[in-house]
Design a protein around this motif. Structure first.
Motif, PDB file in Angstrom:
ATOM      1  N   PHE A 237       0.823  -1.218   0.000  1.00  0.00           N
ATOM      2  CA  PHE A 237       0.000   0.000   0.000  1.00  0.00           C
ATOM      3  C   PHE A 237       0.854   1.263   0.000  1.00  0.00           C
ATOM      4  CE2 PHE A 237      -2.315   3.418   2.066  1.00  0.00           C
ATOM      5  CZ  PHE A 237      -3.451   3.461   1.286  1.00  0.00           C
ATOM      6  N   SER A 239       3.415   1.942  -1.619  1.00  0.00           N
ATOM      7  CA  SER A 239       3.681   2.352  -3.003  1.00  0.00           C
ATOM      8  C   SER A 239       2.402   2.828  -3.683  1.00  0.00           C
ATOM      9  CB  SER A 239       4.245   1.174  -3.804  1.00  0.00           C
ATOM     10  OG  SER A 239       5.453   0.738  -3.263  1.00  0.00           O
ATOM     11  N   ARG A 240       1.315   2.118  -3.394  1.00  0.00           N
ATOM     12  CA  ARG A 240       0.063   2.363  -4.121  1.00  0.00           C
ATOM     13  C   ARG A 240      -0.689   3.610  -3.656  1.00  0.00           C
ATOM     14  NH1 ARG A 240      -1.625  -2.731  -2.466  1.00  0.00           N
ATOM     15  NH2 ARG A 240      -3.343  -1.763  -1.408  1.00  0.00           N
ATOM     16  N   LEU A 243      -1.862   6.497  -5.771  1.00  0.00           N
ATOM     17  CA  LEU A 243      -2.787   6.095  -6.833  1.00  0.00           C
ATOM     18  C   LEU A 243      -4.179   5.866  -6.264  1.00  0.00           C
ATOM     19  CD1 LEU A 243      -0.562   3.469  -8.724  1.00  0.00           C
ATOM     20  CD2 LEU A 243      -0.585   5.940  -8.957  1.00  0.00           C
ATOM     21  N   GLU A 244      -4.218   5.184  -5.117  1.00  0.00           N
ATOM     22  CA  GLU A 244      -5.509   4.886  -4.485  1.00  0.00           C
ATOM     23  C   GLU A 244      -6.211   6.190  -4.095  1.00  0.00           C
ATOM     24  OE1 GLU A 244      -6.831   1.781  -3.611  1.00  0.00           O
ATOM     25  OE2 GLU A 244      -5.172   0.382  -3.308  1.00  0.00           O
ATOM     26  N   LYS A 246      -6.006   9.077  -5.480  1.00  0.00           N
ATOM     27  CA  LYS A 246      -6.538   9.792  -6.636  1.00  0.00           C
ATOM     28  C   LYS A 246      -7.737   9.071  -7.242  1.00  0.00           C
ATOM     29  CE  LYS A 246      -2.459  12.365  -7.892  1.00  0.00           C
ATOM     30  NZ  LYS A 246      -1.329  12.524  -8.776  1.00  0.00           N
ATOM     31  N   THR A 247      -7.802   7.764  -7.029  1.00  0.00           N
ATOM     32  CA  THR A 247      -8.930   7.011  -7.573  1.00  0.00           C
ATOM     33  C   THR A 247     -10.218   7.349  -6.837  1.00  0.00           C
ATOM     34  OG1 THR A 247      -7.430   5.229  -8.112  1.00  0.00           O
ATOM     35  CG2 THR A 247      -9.757   4.693  -8.080  1.00  0.00           C
ATOM     36  N   GLN A 248     -10.095   7.561  -5.521  1.00  0.00           N
ATOM     37  CA  GLN A 248     -11.294   7.805  -4.731  1.00  0.00           C
ATOM     38  C   GLN A 248     -11.137   9.099  -3.937  1.00  0.00           C
ATOM     39  OE1 GLN A 248     -13.040   4.349  -2.834  1.00  0.00           O
ATOM     40  NE2 GLN A 248     -11.394   3.114  -3.613  1.00  0.00           N
TER      41      GLN A 248
ATOM     42  N   ARG B 225     -19.731  11.022  -3.021  1.00  0.00           N
ATOM     43  CA  ARG B 225     -18.847  11.593  -2.009  1.00  0.00           C
ATOM     44  C   ARG B 225     -18.394  12.987  -2.440  1.00  0.00           C
ATOM     45  NH1 ARG B 225     -14.719   7.874  -1.641  1.00  0.00           N
ATOM     46  NH2 ARG B 225     -15.724   6.702  -0.002  1.00  0.00           N
ATOM     47  N   SER B 304     -10.432   4.470 -13.182  1.00  0.00           N
ATOM     48  CA  SER B 304     -10.997   5.803 -12.965  1.00  0.00           C
ATOM     49  C   SER B 304      -9.982   6.687 -12.253  1.00  0.00           C
ATOM     50  CB  SER B 304     -12.261   5.694 -12.120  1.00  0.00           C
ATOM     51  OG  SER B 304     -11.945   5.263 -10.824  1.00  0.00           O
ATOM     52  N   GLY B 305     -10.265   7.974 -12.230  1.00  0.00           N
ATOM     53  CA  GLY B 305      -9.378   8.890 -11.526  1.00  0.00           C
ATOM     54  C   GLY B 305      -8.232   9.370 -12.388  1.00  0.00           C
ATOM     55  N   ASP B 307      -4.960   8.876 -11.944  1.00  0.00           N
ATOM     56  CA  ASP B 307      -3.769   8.026 -12.006  1.00  0.00           C
ATOM     57  C   ASP B 307      -4.150   6.552 -12.108  1.00  0.00           C
ATOM     58  OD1 ASP B 307      -1.190   8.796 -12.232  1.00  0.00           O
ATOM     59  OD2 ASP B 307      -0.945   9.377 -10.125  1.00  0.00           O
ATOM     60  N   TRP B 309      -4.184   2.513 -12.796  1.00  0.00           N
ATOM     61  CA  TRP B 309      -3.147   1.487 -12.600  1.00  0.00           C
ATOM     62  C   TRP B 309      -3.767   0.100 -12.657  1.00  0.00           C
ATOM     63  CZ3 TRP B 309      -3.350  -1.577  -8.070  1.00  0.00           C
ATOM     64  CH2 TRP B 309      -4.257  -1.135  -7.097  1.00  0.00           C
ATOM     65  N   TRP B 355       5.973  -1.823  -9.636  1.00  0.00           N
ATOM     66  CA  TRP B 355       6.295  -1.761  -8.211  1.00  0.00           C
ATOM     67  C   TRP B 355       6.028  -3.136  -7.590  1.00  0.00           C
ATOM     68  CZ3 TRP B 355       2.683   3.058  -7.496  1.00  0.00           C
ATOM     69  CH2 TRP B 355       3.223   4.138  -8.207  1.00  0.00           C
ATOM     70  N   PRO B 382       8.243   3.621  -5.480  1.00  0.00           N
ATOM     71  CA  PRO B 382       8.540   4.833  -6.261  1.00  0.00           C
ATOM     72  C   PRO B 382       9.679   5.650  -5.661  1.00  0.00           C
ATOM     73  CG  PRO B 382       6.182   4.618  -5.879  1.00  0.00           C
ATOM     74  CD  PRO B 382       6.836   3.559  -5.068  1.00  0.00           C
TER      75      PRO B 382
END
Lengths: 354, 402
Positions: A237, A239-240, A243-244, A246-248, B225, B304-305, B307, B309, B355, B382
């Protein structure tokens, strides 16, 4: 010769296929396991009443703390020539079933005496799994509720009429509030209306383990030896997480304070604040007519901006966007607030005239 | 002062715990957890928790932890008093408040609830929002409540309210409504919505409808949200307004075979005209009927969003003997680097195109109620080409807990 070889290939192929399918069936749980539950039905078919082996169960109360599981001496009353001198339970029946039964005695308030009398010794009315030779000997709660009305107890969350200490049982509900599917996302939806129902099984630390402000380490990080345990911050997590996030948009803020990103980045020396380089891409900030992406990004996820620019960092925005400033009106069209622009924070930073 | 208060709490917990640990209803659990990082000194914490049910109307719970001195703190410190038939209860101390649709909050305070056999329930709470190291502001406080009514045997509807002030300034004020119903054994619905009263608007709304049809459990969900309304109203960024994100999706749990579960999750998310699809396929195979050993594979695509992946995760839990267990977990994350802006694309590539992360662990229970676990974690992130961590945990329970 060729025909013979072909026949051999077909035969060997069929055998291999059967072996693979047989193992698949075993792996998938379709084929019954080699270790079988105790053959209760074979005994019932012989007309043997349950109480002949489970002697004393008819007079068993909760206080005596035993389930009267028959021992070798009981078996040899009929099976007069056993194969060896070892305990029958070493091979017959399943150890974990006996352990579960003992756990039930420890955890449930139950009186066999009154039930056996009321059901005239018909144990299978409750122990329905016996008829299928199942390893699930214990009646489900749904079976209890088919006779006992516990709706009021359920509404009042008084589980202790039957459960001595439900938190110690470590059992998952199978007939109500079933924890399955994408439970990590769903649990909040279910808990919103019935948090007190959750707390009948889960201690306070269970919720606080994730939602607490002073969490030392998340439960899934503590239980690093159980990779099947669900958790938001599972696996890589660290690293992620950008990204996570920005997704939510806004998701992180449901648990974390806006400045927690900056605090952590600063602590681990990966904060853009302490570095010379801006983390923002080219075209992020520009005068009118130039590429200027930051406004739209801020409307899409203001929590991300707040994660670095909160507190004193807000001055950076105010410098351009204060009333009369060159940055223009930062409010999204249609935005309204009940705050008083000249007096309340944060409005007075731009509207206060100072 | 704060350190003294914390020391007093820890001392109180340690003083009470061993003396009463012999009483069967009392439980104590201790965990020591240590990890090493390539770039930092080893650190760790100890957590203690206990429950006291010697009396039928009271119980207690505490989780305290100690780091390297500067980070010691309390997670839960709670006394719960309740009516023998649960008509009412009072919880005093450090606790999580989750009252209907309003946001969950960690407070030092009190929470009282009255329950009536008619299905009516009223809850009121108040206190100080928890701050790490007891660093409260001068006028930090939070108060609120929830009233709920059961309708029939399977439906509950509730309304809730929360107000929080940070340094005296209004940070959150919202009302919420929640609804849950399970009218049949094969269908249930749960939903809640919270409305921001400071910057009027819907801050969060969620609904989930689930069914059960033999080996299938389909679920339909939707979520709205508004990020700016989740920020405290004292933050400048709450005054921007936002483009709320909306998502809707479907999960389908299929118990395909007695030991094999398949769970596809599909969601569409939109924000400010941008739409994307998030998809996950999770497969779990248990090695035995009780699921002590299992393997799970997750395939994920977050489309979505800003970034997007893709990723894959493999986790295996394998009991070797009754006392030994091994497990491993592997993850590969591949962020997209197809941004139309070449400069952004270069930045994305600079943080690495794949990663990987892996962890292998072994746990051992030498005697009942004691467990030792150790693990090695390795990753390329990263910010670091390669890093290795070692993790260790020692757990023990006393007094009937497991």
């Amino acid at each position: 010769m060729k025909r013979l070889l072909r026949s051999w290939f077909v035969l060997v192929g069929a055998l291999a296929l059967a072996l693979v399918l047989g193992n698949c069936a075993r792996v998938l749980g379709i084929k019954p396991p080699d270790v079988k539950p105790f053959p209760h039905t074979a005994h019932l078919d012989k007309g043997i009443n349950c109480r002949e082996c489970h002697g004393g169960i008819a007079n068993s109360s909760n206080a005596d703390g035993t389930m009267h599981i028959p021992g070798t001496d009981t078996c040899v009353r009929c099976h007069k020539k056993p194969h060896d001198t070892h305990d029958c339970s070493n091979c017959h029946g399943l150890g974990y079933v006996r352990e579960a039964v003992q756990a039930d005695v420890a955890n449930l308030k139950f009186d066999h005496r009154s039930h056996v009398q009321r059901e005239h010794g018909q144990c299978v009315r409750c122990h329905r799994g016996i008829l299928d030779n199942s390893d699930h000997v214990r009646p489900t709660m749904a079976v209890c509720l088919s006779c006992h009305e516990h709706q009021d107890d359920f509404a009042m969350r008084t589980c202790d009429r039957c459960h001595k200490n439900i938190r110690d049982e470590h059992v998952m509900p199978s007939s109500h509030v079933v924890h399955e599917g994408d439970w990590l996302r769903e649990h909040g939806d279910r808990a919103a209306s019935e948090r007190d129902l959750c707390s009948t099984c889960h201690a306070e630390r269970f919720c606080a383990g994730c939602h607490g402000v002073t969490v030392p380490a998340l439960p899934e990080k503590q239980a690093f030896d159980d990779p099947l345990r669900i958790g938001v911050h599972r696996a890589g997590f660290m690293s992620r997480h950008p990204l996570e996030a920005k997704t939510q948009p806004g998701m992180c803020t449901t648990c974390h304070t806006p400045d927690s990103c900056e605090n952590c980045h600063t602590k681990n020396s990966v904060s853009p604040v302490s570095g010379a380089k801006s983390p923002h891409p080219p075209g992020w900030l520009g005068l009118r007519g130039e590429p200027n992406d930051h406004g739209r990004a801020a409307w899409q996820d203001p929590t991300e901006c707040a994660s670095c620019h909160s507190g004193a960092g807000e001055k950076l925005c105010v410098g351009c966007h204060k009333v009369g400033g060159m940055g223009g009106n930062p409010h999204k069209p249609g935005w309204t607030s009940n705050k008083r622009p000249m007096f309340d924070q944060p409005c007075r930073q731009c509207h206060g005239g100072g | 002062m704060r350190r003294w208060l914390l020391a007093l709490l820890i001392a109180a917990a340690l003083e009470i715990a061993p003396a009463r640990a012999h009483a069967e209803p009392f439980q104590l659990r201790a965990d020591a957890f240590v990890y090493s990082q390539g770039s930092g000194a080893p650190t760790g914490y100890v957590a203690l928790s206990g429950e006291d049910k010697l009396t039928p109307w009271a119980d207690t719970e505490a989780v305290l932890w100690a780091g390297n001195g500067a980070t010691a703190d309390a997670l839960v410190f709670l006394v719960r008093l309740h009516h023998p038939k649960n008509w009412g209860e009072l919880r005093i101390g450090r606790q999580i408040i989750s009252a209907g649709a309003v946001r969950p909050i960690h407070i030092d305070g009190a929470d009282g609830r009255v329950r009536l056999p008619t299905g009516t329930s009223v809850e009121v709470f108040g206190g100080v929002p928890v701050q790490p190291q007891f660093q409260y502001g001068a006028w930090d406080w939070v108060a609120g409540g929830r009233a709920a009514q059961a309708l029939g045997r399977s439906t509950t509807i509730g309304v809730s309210y929360l107000q929080q002030r940070d340094d005296g300034a209004l940070a959150y004020e919202e009302v919420g409504m929640d609804f849950a119903s399970a009218p049949t054994r094969w269908f249930d619905v749960a939903s809640h919505a919270a409305y921001d009263l400071i910057d009027p608007g819907l801050s969060e709304a969620r609904v989930s409808l689930a069914g059960r049809f033999g080996p299938l459990r389909p679920e339909v969900f939707a979520l709205h949200r508004s990020p700016s309304r989740l920020l405290p109203a004292t933050s400048l960024f709450s005054a921007l307004g936002d483009m709320a994100s909306d998502s809707a999706g479907l999960t389908l749990l299929w118990k395909m075979f007695p030991r094999l579960d398949v769970l596809p999750i599909l969601a569409a998310r939109t924000q400010d005209g941008d739409a994307g699809i998030d998809a996950t396929l999770r497969t779990t195979l248990r090695f035995d009927d009780r699921g002590r050993g299992a393997i799970t594979v997750d395939l994920r695509r977050q489309g979505s969003g800003l970034d997007p992946w893709s990723g894959v995760r493999l986790a295996v839990r394998l009991p070797i003997t009754q006392r030994w267990q091994a497990s491993t977990e592997l993850e590969l994350v591949v962020p997209d680097d197809n941004d139309p802006n070449p400069a952004v694309r270069a930045l994305q590539r600079a943080r690495g195109t794949v990663w990987p992360w892996a962890l292998t662990s072994v746990s051992w229970s030498p005697v009942q109620h004691w467990q030792v676990a150790g693990a090695v974690e390795a990753a390329s992130t990263p910010t670091s080409n390669f890093e290795v961590n070692a993790l260790m945990r020692l757990s023990a329970t006393w007094g009937g807990g497991t």
